[in-house]
Design a protein around this motif. Structure first.
Motif, PDB file in Angstrom:
ATOM      1  N   LYS A 247      14.921   4.538  14.778  1.00 33.38           N
ATOM      2  CA  LYS A 247      14.657   4.939  13.401  1.00 33.38           C
ATOM      3  C   LYS A 247      13.843   6.221  13.326  1.00 33.38           C
ATOM      4  O   LYS A 247      13.868   6.910  12.328  1.00 33.38           O
TER       5      LYS A 247
ATOM      6  N   ARG B  59       7.764   3.888   3.118  1.00 34.69           N
ATOM      7  CA  ARG B  59       8.670   2.775   3.370  1.00 34.69           C
ATOM      8  C   ARG B  59       8.062   1.502   2.802  1.00 34.69           C
ATOM      9  O   ARG B  59       6.862   1.413   2.615  1.00 34.69           O
ATOM     10  N   SER B  60       8.890   0.504   2.558  1.00 34.20           N
ATOM     11  CA  SER B  60       8.370  -0.748   2.012  1.00 34.20           C
ATOM     12  C   SER B  60       7.696  -1.563   3.115  1.00 34.20           C
ATOM     13  O   SER B  60       8.002  -1.416   4.300  1.00 34.20           O
TER      14      SER B  60
ATOM     15  N   SER C 285       4.001   6.217   4.937  1.00 37.95           N
ATOM     16  CA  SER C 285       5.364   6.515   5.367  1.00 37.95           C
ATOM     17  C   SER C 285       6.375   6.521   4.230  1.00 37.95           C
ATOM     18  O   SER C 285       7.489   7.000   4.401  1.00 37.95           O
TER      19      SER C 285
ATOM     20  N   GLU D  61      11.204  -4.098  10.991  1.00 36.57           N
ATOM     21  CA  GLU D  61      11.261  -3.235  12.175  1.00 36.57           C
ATOM     22  C   GLU D  61      10.344  -3.767  13.280  1.00 36.57           C
ATOM     23  O   GLU D  61      10.707  -3.771  14.456  1.00 36.57           O
TER      24      GLU D  61
ATOM     25  N   GLU E 237      10.289  -3.537   4.968  1.00 32.56           N
ATOM     26  CA  GLU E 237      11.028  -2.758   5.967  1.00 32.56           C
ATOM     27  C   GLU E 237      10.205  -2.596   7.244  1.00 32.56           C
ATOM     28  O   GLU E 237      10.720  -2.713   8.354  1.00 32.56           O
TER      29      GLU E 237
ATOM     30  N   ALA F 239       2.688   1.605   4.815  1.00 29.44           N
ATOM     31  CA  ALA F 239       3.773   1.671   3.829  1.00 29.44           C
ATOM     32  C   ALA F 239       3.547   2.839   2.878  1.00 29.44           C
ATOM     33  O   ALA F 239       4.467   3.600   2.573  1.00 29.44           O
TER      34      ALA F 239
END
Length: 91
Positions: free
Chosen positions: A47, A24-25, A22, A32, A28, A19
């Motif tokens: 993605k 991103r959370s 990247s 995915e 998330e 996380a």
């Protein structure tokens, strides 16, 4: 759906690191991962730009989590890696 999930310590650390890497959370990333495991493809397609390479078989998915590389050799002072690549004696 809300869900409580207890992860192994190694998975928790890897999720947190990914996380952070990247941007991103964690939520998330977990969504995915579940979608991929259940073979649910989002309507907007892959993605990541490399997803089509993995699904086509041109690139294998990673066998393990990312490990930070610690260099074992260093170049002499003033020398750059591009200098090693841009030589006349290469074929």
């Amino acid at each position: 759906m809300a869900l409580n999930l207890r992860l192994r310590e190694e998975a928790e650390e890897a999720l947190r690191a990914e996380a952070e890497r990247s941007g991103r959370s964690q939520q998330e990333l977990l969504r995915e991962a579940v979608d991929r495991y259940l073979d649910l493809t989002p309507a907007e397609g892959p993605k990541h730009e490399w997803d089509h390479l993995i699904t086509s078989g041109k690139v294998l998915p990673p066998r393990g989590q990312y490990r930070k590389v610690i260099p074992t050799k260093t170049l002499p002072e003033g020398q750059r890696s591009i200098d090693l690549l841009d030589r006349e004696d290469r074929f």
